[in-house]
Design a protein around this motif. Structure first.
Motif, PDB file in Angstrom:
ATOM      1  N   GLN A  94       7.847   0.815 -12.315  1.00 22.63           N
ATOM      2  CA  GLN A  94       8.729   1.761 -12.450  1.00 22.63           C
ATOM      3  C   GLN A  94       9.186   1.983 -14.037  1.00 22.63           C
ATOM      4  OE1 GLN A  94      12.135   1.140  -9.803  1.00 22.63           O
ATOM      5  NE2 GLN A  94      10.863   1.463  -8.048  1.00 22.63           N
ATOM      6  N   LYS A 113      17.261   9.222  -3.226  1.00 22.74           N
ATOM      7  CA  LYS A 113      16.053   8.966  -2.526  1.00 22.74           C
ATOM      8  C   LYS A 113      16.191   7.978  -1.551  1.00 22.74           C
ATOM      9  CE  LYS A 113      11.410   9.521  -2.611  1.00 22.74           C
ATOM     10  NZ  LYS A 113      10.894  10.820  -2.455  1.00 22.74           N
ATOM     11  N   GLU A 149      14.447   8.397   2.285  1.00 20.65           N
ATOM     12  CA  GLU A 149      13.613   7.455   2.759  1.00 20.65           C
ATOM     13  C   GLU A 149      13.879   6.948   4.058  1.00 20.65           C
ATOM     14  OE1 GLU A 149      10.523   7.463   1.855  1.00 20.65           O
ATOM     15  OE2 GLU A 149      10.556   8.207  -0.177  1.00 20.65           O
ATOM     16  N   GLU A 165      13.214   9.332   6.870  1.00 19.18           N
ATOM     17  CA  GLU A 165      11.996   9.327   7.265  1.00 19.18           C
ATOM     18  C   GLU A 165      11.670   8.270   8.126  1.00 19.18           C
ATOM     19  OE1 GLU A 165       9.601   9.855   3.699  1.00 19.18           O
ATOM     20  OE2 GLU A 165      10.493  11.958   3.344  1.00 19.18           O
ATOM     21  N   ASP A 195       5.035   1.768   6.444  1.00 19.18           N
ATOM     22  CA  ASP A 195       4.976   2.667   5.341  1.00 19.18           C
ATOM     23  C   ASP A 195       6.187   3.098   4.672  1.00 19.18           C
ATOM     24  OD1 ASP A 195       2.971   4.098   3.375  1.00 19.18           O
ATOM     25  OD2 ASP A 195       3.639   5.947   4.206  1.00 19.18           O
ATOM     26  N   GLU A 196       6.823   3.726   5.607  1.00 24.74           N
ATOM     27  CA  GLU A 196       8.122   4.138   5.196  1.00 24.74           C
ATOM     28  C   GLU A 196       9.188   3.095   4.657  1.00 24.74           C
ATOM     29  OE1 GLU A 196       8.805   7.167   4.481  1.00 24.74           O
ATOM     30  OE2 GLU A 196       7.096   8.162   5.759  1.00 24.74           O
ATOM     31  N   GLY A 232       8.464   0.660   3.429  1.00 23.79           N
ATOM     32  CA  GLY A 232       7.871   0.208   1.861  1.00 23.79           C
ATOM     33  C   GLY A 232       8.581   1.145   0.854  1.00 23.79           C
ATOM     34  N   ASP A 233       8.432   2.697   1.264  1.00 25.21           N
ATOM     35  CA  ASP A 233       9.033   3.530   0.284  1.00 25.21           C
ATOM     36  C   ASP A 233      10.648   3.442   0.205  1.00 25.21           C
ATOM     37  OD1 ASP A 233       6.609   4.612   0.380  1.00 25.21           O
ATOM     38  OD2 ASP A 233       6.924   6.189   1.699  1.00 25.21           O
ATOM     39  N   PHE A 260      11.236   0.500  -2.267  1.00 24.90           N
ATOM     40  CA  PHE A 260      10.784   0.973  -3.502  1.00 24.90           C
ATOM     41  C   PHE A 260      11.912   1.695  -4.321  1.00 24.90           C
ATOM     42  CE2 PHE A 260       8.603   3.314  -6.983  1.00 24.90           C
ATOM     43  CZ  PHE A 260       7.636   2.394  -7.514  1.00 24.90           C
ATOM     44  N   ALA A 261      12.555   2.554  -3.465  1.00 24.01           N
ATOM     45  CA  ALA A 261      13.678   3.437  -3.779  1.00 24.01           C
ATOM     46  C   ALA A 261      14.801   2.659  -4.194  1.00 24.01           C
ATOM     47  CB  ALA A 261      14.086   4.415  -2.751  1.00 24.01           C
ATOM     48  N   ASN A 289      14.208   1.040  -7.454  1.00 26.30           N
ATOM     49  CA  ASN A 289      14.662   2.005  -8.389  1.00 26.30           C
ATOM     50  C   ASN A 289      16.016   2.263  -8.899  1.00 26.30           C
ATOM     51  OD1 ASN A 289      13.719   4.051 -10.336  1.00 26.30           O
ATOM     52  ND2 ASN A 289      12.533   5.009  -8.760  1.00 26.30           N
TER      53      ASN A 289
END
Length: 243
Positions: free
Chosen positions: A144, A163, A167, A170, A182-183, A185-186, A189-190, A193
């Protein structure tokens, strides 16, 4: 020199005929996990402010450098002297205000010189050189930061905060394990951030959370028949430990 003794010991351990049956068959790949583990044990000794342990752990980490260098020398790739020479050259090159003619230095100059060195790399991506073996949280933060250098970033913390909500929604909507992975992980990651925008090291924040959880759990699991207590009873002990 003490390091010479360590090098001599490693050469003997790696001897294919008279060496150690374990050390002599190791490769870069099989030793790499131990190198990472030793680095963490160094950090742990520092965190515990245990200087006796730190001296031991630094020795273990030094052994890893010697181990890799010995294997490389056996293959005709490079030697321990090459390793020391390269880091010495790099330190002098990146500190021209100390070892050269530059009048001003500091972290900005260090980063500028690193950027100039990366310019010669065939991989010209802004993300080039972010090691795959880094802990996932730390690697996410570095990726990032690299993207932010070329303007791909939220202007403030409200972006990653929103975000996280997106996420999380989702993630809750998914039903398959693959999509949830997968979600999730997102979502992580957020969160990294957001930590970056708040100027919080996510790896250190999670380490502190781990320590806090461990300390509190250890304090409550000594209760009589702890495993047989109801969840409400365990929660009451937890809240008492927090206080």
């Amino acid at each position: 020199m003490t390091l010479d003794r360590l090098v001599t010991i490693m050469k003997r351990l790696r001897d294919p005929v008279r060496g150690c049956e374990w050390d002599s068959v190791q490769t870069f790949a099989t030793i790499a996990p131990y190198t990472i583990e030793e680095a963490y044990e160094v950090a742990d000794a520092i965190q515990r402010d245990d200087m006796t342990a730190l001296a031991d752990e630094l020795g273990d980490l030094q052994l890893q450098v010697v181990f890799h260098a010995e294997m490389a020398e056996e293959l005709g790739l490079f030697t321990l002297d090459d390793v020391v020479t390269r880091i010495s050259d790099k330190l002098e090159r990146r500190h021209p205000h100390i070892f050269g003619d530059a009048e001003n230095g500091g972290h900005h100059l260090w980063e500028q010189i690193k950027a100039e060195e990366r310019a010669a790399d065939p991989d010209q991506s802004a993300l080039a050189g972010v090691a795959l073996a880094l802990p996932a949280l730390e690697r996410a933060a570095k990726l990032q930061k690299r993207a932010a250098r070329v303007g791909f970033d939220w202007p403030d913390a409200s972006g990653p905060r929103a975000k996280i909500d997106e996420e999380l929604a989702e993630l809750e909507a998914e039903t398959s394990h693959e999509r949830r992975t997968d979600e999730l992980g997102d979502l992580l990651f957020a969160v990294v951030n957001l930590a970056r925008h708040l100027k919080v090291d996510p790896e250190e924040a999670l380490r502190q959370a781990n320590r806090k959880f461990e300390q509190r759990f250890r304090s409550i699991e000594t209760a009589p028949d702890f495993a047989d207590l109801s969840l409400d009873e365990k929660e009451a002990l937890w809240q008492a430990a927090k206080r």
